[in-house]
Design a protein around this motif. Structure first.
Motif, PDB file in Angstrom:
ATOM      1  N   TYR A 194      43.502 101.896  12.119  1.00 22.83           N
ATOM      2  CA  TYR A 194      43.962 101.103  10.974  1.00 22.83           C
ATOM      3  C   TYR A 194      45.368 100.543  11.155  1.00 22.83           C
ATOM      4  O   TYR A 194      45.722  99.562  10.530  1.00 22.83           O
ATOM      5  CB  TYR A 194      43.941 101.947   9.684  1.00 22.83           C
ATOM      6  N   HIS A 195      46.172 101.209  11.976  1.00 23.81           N
ATOM      7  CA  HIS A 195      47.542 100.728  12.157  1.00 23.81           C
ATOM      8  C   HIS A 195      48.027 101.154  13.548  1.00 23.81           C
ATOM      9  O   HIS A 195      48.909 102.006  13.696  1.00 23.81           O
ATOM     10  CB  HIS A 195      48.440 101.329  11.052  1.00 23.81           C
ATOM     11  N   PRO A 196      47.426 100.527  14.590  1.00 23.89           N
ATOM     12  CA  PRO A 196      47.804 100.938  15.944  1.00 23.89           C
ATOM     13  C   PRO A 196      49.184 100.378  16.329  1.00 23.89           C
ATOM     14  O   PRO A 196      49.577  99.313  15.827  1.00 23.89           O
ATOM     15  CB  PRO A 196      46.706 100.314  16.822  1.00 23.89           C
ATOM     16  N   PRO A 197      49.901 101.072  17.198  1.00 21.96           N
ATOM     17  CA  PRO A 197      51.182 100.524  17.669  1.00 21.96           C
ATOM     18  C   PRO A 197      50.917  99.312  18.563  1.00 21.96           C
ATOM     19  O   PRO A 197      49.805  99.156  19.077  1.00 21.96           O
ATOM     20  CB  PRO A 197      51.773 101.680  18.476  1.00 21.96           C
ATOM     21  N   LYS A 198      51.952  98.474  18.748  1.00 25.15           N
ATOM     22  CA  LYS A 198      51.760  97.253  19.567  1.00 25.15           C
ATOM     23  C   LYS A 198      51.401  97.638  21.000  1.00 25.15           C
ATOM     24  O   LYS A 198      50.485  97.089  21.598  1.00 25.15           O
ATOM     25  CB  LYS A 198      53.038  96.416  19.542  1.00 25.15           C
ATOM     26  N   GLY A 228      47.097 113.016   4.088  1.00 29.22           N
ATOM     27  CA  GLY A 228      46.405 111.874   4.680  1.00 29.22           C
ATOM     28  C   GLY A 228      46.100 110.761   3.699  1.00 29.22           C
ATOM     29  O   GLY A 228      45.519 109.747   4.073  1.00 29.22           O
ATOM     30  N   ALA A 229      46.518 110.900   2.437  1.00 23.05           N
ATOM     31  CA  ALA A 229      46.185 109.884   1.437  1.00 23.05           C
ATOM     32  C   ALA A 229      47.031 108.622   1.589  1.00 23.05           C
ATOM     33  O   ALA A 229      46.729 107.591   0.987  1.00 23.05           O
ATOM     34  CB  ALA A 229      46.355 110.461   0.029  1.00 23.05           C
ATOM     35  N   GLY A 230      48.113 108.699   2.373  1.00 23.97           N
ATOM     36  CA  GLY A 230      48.949 107.508   2.583  1.00 23.97           C
ATOM     37  C   GLY A 230      50.296 107.576   1.888  1.00 23.97           C
ATOM     38  O   GLY A 230      50.994 106.563   1.782  1.00 23.97           O
ATOM     39  N   LYS A 231      50.716 108.773   1.463  1.00 17.01           N
ATOM     40  CA  LYS A 231      51.990 108.913   0.736  1.00 17.01           C
ATOM     41  C   LYS A 231      53.169 108.515   1.628  1.00 17.01           C
ATOM     42  O   LYS A 231      54.053 107.767   1.206  1.00 17.01           O
ATOM     43  CB  LYS A 231      52.175 110.374   0.251  1.00 17.01           C
ATOM     44  N   ASN A 239      44.177 103.926  -6.517  1.00 15.59           N
ATOM     45  CA  ASN A 239      43.084 103.991  -5.550  1.00 15.59           C
ATOM     46  C   ASN A 239      43.701 103.818  -4.159  1.00 15.59           C
ATOM     47  O   ASN A 239      44.024 102.712  -3.738  1.00 15.59           O
ATOM     48  CB  ASN A 239      42.077 102.881  -5.862  1.00 15.59           C
ATOM     49  N   ALA A 240      43.850 104.938  -3.459  1.00 13.87           N
ATOM     50  CA  ALA A 240      44.567 104.943  -2.182  1.00 13.87           C
ATOM     51  C   ALA A 240      43.686 104.503  -1.015  1.00 13.87           C
ATOM     52  O   ALA A 240      44.121 104.505   0.126  1.00 13.87           O
ATOM     53  CB  ALA A 240      45.134 106.338  -1.918  1.00 13.87           C
ATOM     54  N   GLU A 241      42.447 104.103  -1.329  1.00 15.80           N
ATOM     55  CA  GLU A 241      41.560 103.641  -0.253  1.00 15.80           C
ATOM     56  C   GLU A 241      41.760 102.158   0.042  1.00 15.80           C
ATOM     57  O   GLU A 241      41.230 101.633   0.999  1.00 15.80           O
ATOM     58  CB  GLU A 241      40.095 103.916  -0.628  1.00 15.80           C
ATOM     59  N   ARG A 242      42.516 101.473  -0.814  1.00 18.89           N
ATOM     60  CA  ARG A 242      42.729 100.034  -0.602  1.00 18.89           C
ATOM     61  C   ARG A 242      43.737  99.817   0.527  1.00 18.89           C
ATOM     62  O   ARG A 242      44.438 100.739   0.939  1.00 18.89           O
ATOM     63  CB  ARG A 242      43.255  99.413  -1.898  1.00 18.89           C
ATOM     64  N   PRO A 243      43.847  98.563   1.022  1.00 18.63           N
ATOM     65  CA  PRO A 243      44.803  98.291   2.095  1.00 18.63           C
ATOM     66  C   PRO A 243      46.247  98.607   1.679  1.00 18.63           C
ATOM     67  O   PRO A 243      46.583  98.517   0.489  1.00 18.63           O
ATOM     68  CB  PRO A 243      44.623  96.791   2.367  1.00 18.63           C
ATOM     69  N   VAL A 244      47.072  98.924   2.660  1.00 20.00           N
ATOM     70  CA  VAL A 244      48.460  99.367   2.408  1.00 20.00           C
ATOM     71  C   VAL A 244      49.227  98.412   1.468  1.00 20.00           C
ATOM     72  O   VAL A 244      49.831  98.873   0.488  1.00 20.00           O
ATOM     73  CB  VAL A 244      49.203  99.554   3.761  1.00 20.00           C
ATOM     74  N   PRO A 245      49.214  97.085   1.684  1.00 19.09           N
ATOM     75  CA  PRO A 245      50.016  96.209   0.803  1.00 19.09           C
ATOM     76  C   PRO A 245      49.522  96.226  -0.644  1.00 19.09           C
ATOM     77  O   PRO A 245      50.326  96.114  -1.569  1.00 19.09           O
ATOM     78  CB  PRO A 245      49.837  94.807   1.406  1.00 19.09           C
ATOM     79  N   GLU A 246      48.209  96.376  -0.843  1.00 19.90           N
ATOM     80  CA  GLU A 246      47.679  96.401  -2.216  1.00 19.90           C
ATOM     81  C   GLU A 246      48.110  97.668  -2.953  1.00 19.90           C
ATOM     82  O   GLU A 246      48.464  97.634  -4.131  1.00 19.90           O
ATOM     83  CB  GLU A 246      46.146  96.358  -2.199  1.00 19.90           C
TER      84      GLU A 246
END
Ligand code: ADP
Ligand code: AMP
Length: 220
Positions: A141-145, A10-13, A196-203
């Motif tokens: 945080y990232h819902p589908p359209k 769940g960390a965003g890998k 720091n994986a808590e930041r927004p995806v692009p960062e």
């Protein structure tokens, strides 16, 4: 670039690896995804892995090592790859080192995704995935359209069976026991980047990319 993405579930890998695949053309090699596909296809590997995955336990090293070695030998991995969710044990790290040495290849960076447990739990319970193409969403945080449907192929999104709270807690224990010791293993080799994986995806993406580029640009 040959990269390893390491961190708790769940960390965003997977989200970051998908971004590298899209923007940098690096193949995303997720052992979890390969195993889930094997389960869906009803292959021998799928049958052997199913029970371990259902319970949030690790699939035995020899099964996972084999699928990774086969995958890394495919032509699209010749110029680089991102390993997401592998290695997860010291035994797997040793098997990977042996394979890389035989193939005369190396690693450029091992990226560790740092994140607090309370953030992880929100991410995992809200995660939804496309069972066909593997695209990853989050309810908030990232819902589908279109709610409940994959943006890529319109297939109905599902919640992974191992994303229920009790299995998630067990997977976290497994992570601390078996995978966290790999941090020292790779830190000693100077390959290590902690993000720091808590930041927004692009960062998060920009931070990893800068480090990985500096590693591949080094002389020798
Ligand atoms: P992992 O592959 O490490 O298990 P995922 O990439 O599947 O993790 O991400 C877990 C959940 O968190 C998904 O629902 C994803 O959409 C969401 N997520 C990933 N990265 C971020 C981020 N930087 N900020 C907020 N949510 C994120
Ligand atoms: P993931 O998609 O990375 O969260 O992995 C889902 C599940 O697949 C894990 O909980 C394990 O049961 C199994 N799995 C994935 N990668 C590995 C690995 N490197 N070693 C052992 N089991 C794995």
């Amino acid at each position: 670039m040959n990269l390893i993405f390491m961190g708790p579930p769940g960390a965003g890998k997977g989200t970051q690896a998908e971004m590298f695949q899209r923007q940098d053309g690096l193949p995303h090699v997720s052992t979890g995804e390969i195993l889930r596909q094997a389960v869906r296809d009803g292959t021998d590997v799928g049958w052997r892995a199913f029970q371990f995955m259902q319970e949030g336990d690790l699939v035995p090293d020899e099964i996972v090592d084999r699928i990774v070695h086969i995958r890394l030998a495919e032509p699209d991995c010749a110029e680089g790859f991102i390993l997401d969710g592998y290695p997860r044990t010291i035994g797997q790290a040793d098997a990977l080192d042996t394979w890389l040495a035989r193939a005369d290849r190396g690693l450029d960076a091992v990226v560790f995704f740092e994140i607090r447990e309370e953030v992880l739990l929100r991410r995992l319970t809200g995660r939804r995935v496309c069972p066909t193409c593997g695209a990853i969403y989050h309810l908030d945080y990232h819902p589908p359209k279109e709610p409940g449907r994959c943006d890529v192929d319109g297939v109905t999104l599902i919640q992974r069976k191992d994303d229920t709270l009790s299995t998630v807690l067990h997977r976290l224990e497994v992570f601390h026991r078996w995978t966290e010791p790999l941090v020292e293993h790779y830190r000693r080799r100077g390959l290590f980047l902690s993000v720091n994986a808590e930041r927004p995806v692009p960062e998060v993406y920009r931070g990893i990319r800068e480090f990985a580029k500096s590693r591949t640009a080094r002389p020798g």
